[in-house]
Structure formats: C-alpha cells, structure tokens
Design a protein around this motif. Structure first.
Motif, short mmCIF file in Angstrom:
data_model
loop_
_atom_site.label_atom_id
_atom_site.label_comp_id
_atom_site.label_asym_id
_atom_site.label_seq_id
_atom_site.Cartn_x
_atom_site.Cartn_y
_atom_site.Cartn_z
N ALA A 392 0.86 -1.18 0.00
CA ALA A 392 0.00 0.00 0.00
C ALA A 392 0.89 1.23 0.00
N VAL A 393 0.58 2.19 -0.86
CA VAL A 393 1.41 3.39 -1.02
C VAL A 393 0.66 4.61 -0.51
N ASP A 394 1.30 5.35 0.39
CA ASP A 394 0.76 6.64 0.82
C ASP A 394 1.09 7.65 -0.28
N THR A 395 0.18 7.80 -1.23
CA THR A 395 0.46 8.62 -2.41
C THR A 395 0.51 10.11 -2.09
N SER A 396 0.05 10.51 -0.91
CA SER A 396 0.12 11.93 -0.56
C SER A 396 1.56 12.37 -0.30
N GLY A 397 2.45 11.40 -0.09
CA GLY A 397 3.84 11.74 0.21
C GLY A 397 4.80 11.45 -0.93
N LEU A 398 4.30 11.30 -2.15
CA LEU A 398 5.17 11.03 -3.29
C LEU A 398 5.95 12.28 -3.68
N HIS A 399 7.12 12.06 -4.30
CA HIS A 399 7.96 13.16 -4.77
C HIS A 399 8.22 12.98 -6.26
N PHE A 400 8.45 14.10 -6.96
CA PHE A 400 8.62 14.07 -8.40
C PHE A 400 9.80 14.96 -8.79
N PHE A 401 10.64 14.46 -9.72
CA PHE A 401 11.84 15.18 -10.12
C PHE A 401 11.99 15.15 -11.64
N ASP A 402 12.59 16.21 -12.15
CA ASP A 402 12.92 16.31 -13.57
C ASP A 402 14.13 15.41 -13.83
N PRO A 403 14.02 14.42 -14.73
CA PRO A 403 15.13 13.49 -14.95
C PRO A 403 16.35 14.15 -15.60
N ASP A 404 16.16 15.30 -16.25
CA ASP A 404 17.28 15.97 -16.92
C ASP A 404 18.04 16.91 -15.98
N THR A 405 17.32 17.74 -15.24
CA THR A 405 17.99 18.70 -14.33
C THR A 405 18.09 18.17 -12.91
#
Length: 422
Positions: A392-405
C-alpha cells in the motif's frame, strides 16, 4: 557570539580543482548549522576555511562584522573540535581542558573557574585527575568539548566529532552536544557525513554536493520538500526509492448520469511499468507544475515510510497498491524493512548513481523491467523472502523530479538549477 557568513567563498587548488565553489551561506548568531554531504563534497574544506586552516581562494568570509580571510587562526576567536580527540596523553583531564587557556596566559584563578564549570556541565568533575587512557571514548570526546568550551569563543567548529564512537554512544553524544549548544548559545558549525546526525541536531542543515550548496533549510523542510533528486535521495534513512515513471492524465468515464468519474477522485496517475498509482487531488494542487509533465517521463520518489504491507495497512484501494516480490526481510523489532522488486525501472541519473556509490553500491540495477524498493513496514507484517506482496502506497507523500535537471517538480514556474531555500 557572532554570525558567520560565506560571501561567494571558493577554494581552488593549484591544479584547478574546485573543492568549494561560490558558497553563499549565512549562519545566524547562536544557530546550530550542520554541513552534510557525501565524502569529498567540500564540507570539511568549508569548515577549515572558517577555522583558518585553509586559505580562501575567492570571496569573503566574515565572523561577526569582520572579514577574516587574512586573519590567522589563533586570532579568529573560534574553537574547533576534531574527529580525533587530539588529547595530550601525558596530561590529566584538568590539564587538557586548561591547556589553551594557559597558552593565552589567562590568570590561574580564572582558568580554575572555567575548567570546573565546563567539567560540571560535561559531567567530568570526578574524572579531572584521570589521564585520557583511563577514559571511555565518550568521556574523551567530552574532554575535547570542554577544551573548546573554556575558551568562550564566538563560534564552535566541529568536524565529525562522533565518528569514532560506537552506535549507542553516538546517539547519547548527539543529544548531549545539542543540549550543550542550546544552553551555551554559541554559534556552531557541525560537519558530518551522517544525515541522521544532521537531521536530529541542526537548527538548519546545508546539503553539499561536489563543492556546491544544494539546499539550506530546516530538517523537516529538507525531508518534505527536497529541492532536487540528490537532496531527496540523501536525506532519509532508509533512503528514498527513486524509479522511472510516466505521468498520465485519466479523464475518467461517464457514470451513467452524465458525470465524469476519476479513480480516487484524481485525473492524474503515474505509470510504473505495467502498474499505476493514482495521485490525490491535494498532492496535485500542491504541485501545479505537474500539469506540464503529462505524457512525459519523470523520476518518482517514494519514501520507505510511505510503503506498507497492504494486508496489514487496512483497506488501501487498488489504485494505491504496488505488486512486488520480496527479496530481503530485516526484522528490527519496531519495524520490518523489506527489500522488494517491482515491475519498473530504477532511475538512471548522475545524481542517483552518485548516491548509490556513496552507499557503497557498485552499480544500479539497470534492468528495464525490474527495480528494487525498500519499504518500512509494520512489525505485524509476516511477509518472508520470496513472497509476493502488495504494498500500500501513501500517495500523498510522493515526490517528483525532472530526470534531466534533477530539480524537484513543485511550482508552475520552473526552479533554477542549484536553487537554495532557507
């Protein structure tokens, strides 16, 4: 007491190597600032420039209102605690603590007062007549601290002072140093490779990489809003899971009454291989820049704390679960750390490779169809090695990053590379 300020400070060696590059950092009066980062990131060099043990190649360093670039170390009114205790073995605890004061020809009565006050604060009074060889590691470190305290400096500089202690003693000494700094109110710069030390001790933490500051913020801000994938992967233990994903828009369907429906009330999903996770509306609202990433690849960060055995964690819906295969189970009493493979690809950026090397991993799993994730599960979980498990994933705590920068994806206006928050 005084503030310490780096004004575009650099250290460049004769061969052109930039150990520290254009650091701008202001450490407030009485603040406990921690410099943290992997080996070779420049944190100790930065500290040594404050101490006057390294020449400054560019920029200005100020202690209080005074530029100290050309001020000798002995005249900077700072005290340094080293990784090695650097005690004189033939001198008693009392004499070791008093040594610097005697060199400065401080009156005998004043020396005695300061030494005994420091010994009382550090719980060393009954050991004052002992030689260092008769002390434990923790007691020796307290003697080194006492030697710094009695000087009553404008700032304390500490270079990995706990690295020679065992794990239990390190925890104890972390608390003691933090308490001591708070009671003395002395501006302190503390260097460590251990991000747990950084998070538990610092008022603010400065994360360094390759001689450059990545982010300066409170420990909680670093954890919740890492400015880039390097900070996200470095801060946290176990480390953040970083995998390749694709952001998609789920426009939903028609529920029969003409109203559109969306899984979980959101129009955004992240695709990890053949699996997908639905993003909650509040997460999307807090990261408006995600709208620019629909249909594009990004790096998804999942903290181990955001994963739970679905059979234990309640009624997480299907759109918040990942199917995985357990490869390692570590029962720690209060939790179970589980390593498991999922049908996705591990992120393959320079920052992620550097983080893997810092952890002593020779290479990342470059298989296109499989990535290893670590979950911090409830001790009630009974999963074993080789088991199939739904996480089960607590999706409220996900992080996202630009793969290039490598930059975090937060605001509608893209951040500039190397952004620093304070």
């Amino acid at each position: 007491m005084a503030e310490v300020r780096f004004d575009r400070v650099s250290k460049i060696y004769p061969d052109g190597t930039r150990a520290v590059s254009s650091v701008e950092l202001e450490i407030g009066d009485q603040e406990f600032m921690v410099l943290v980062g992997p080996s070779g990131c420049g944190k100790t060099t930065a500290l040594r420039m404050v101490a006057g043990l390294e020449e400054i190649s560019e920029g200005e360093l100020l202690i209080g209102d005074r530029v100290v670039n050309d001020v000798p170390s002995r005249d900077r009114d700072i005290a340094m605690v080293f990784q090695s205790y650097a005690l004189y073995p033939h001198l008693s605890v009392y004499e070791n603590i008093a040594f610097g004061l005697r060199l400065k020809k401080v009156p005998k009565d004043e020396i005695d007062r300061r030494v005994r006050e420091a010994a009382h604060v550090l719980d060393l009074t009954e050991w004052l007549k002992r030689k260092p060889r008769n002390l434990s590691g923790g007691q020796r470190q307290r003697v080194a601290m006492g030697r710094a305290i009695v000087r009553e400096p404008q700032a304390f500089l500490m270079d990995e002072p706990l690295s020679n202690l065992d794990a239990k003693l390190r925890v104890q000494m972390r608390a003691e140093i933090a308490r001591l700094q708070d009671s003395l109110g002395v501006t302190t710069i503390y260097v460590t490779h251990d991000q747990v030390e950084a998070m538990t001790m610092g008022d603010r933490v400065a994360v360094m990489r390759r001689g450059e500051l990545q982010q300066v913020a409170t420990p909680q801000e670093l954890y919740d809003h890492p400015v880039n994938v390097f900070v996200g992967g470095f801060i946290g233990s176990p480390a953040m899971n970083l995998v390749e994903a694709r952001l998609e828009r789920d426009d939903g369907g028609d529920d029969g009454d003409g109203a559109r429906t969306r899984a979980g009330g959101s129009e955004y999903v992240v695709q990890l291989g053949e699996q997908r996770l639905t993003l909650p509306e509040e997460l999307v609202a807090a990261r408006p820049a995600l709208a620019q990433w629909v249909g594009r690849q990004l790096v998804l960060g999942i903290r181990p704390e955001a994963l739970e055995d679905a059979s234990v964690g309640g009624d997480a819906p299907a759109e918040r679960r990942l199917r995985a295969q357990v490869t390692l189970r570590e029962a720690l009493g209060s939790e179970v750390d589980v390593h498991a493979t999922i049908a996705a690809r591990a992120a393959q950026t320079d920052e992620v490779r550097e983080l893997a090397e810092d952890k002593g991993l020779e290479s990342l799993d470059a298989r296109a169809d499989q990535a290893t994730v670590v979950g911090r599960l409830s001790p009630k979980s009974r999963v074993a090695e080789g088991d199939a498990v739904e996480l089960a994933v607590d999706t409220s705590g996900l992080h996202f990053f630009d793969p290039d920068t490598g930059l975090g994806i937060y605001d509608a206006v893209p951040q500039t590379e190397g952004a620093i928050t304070s």
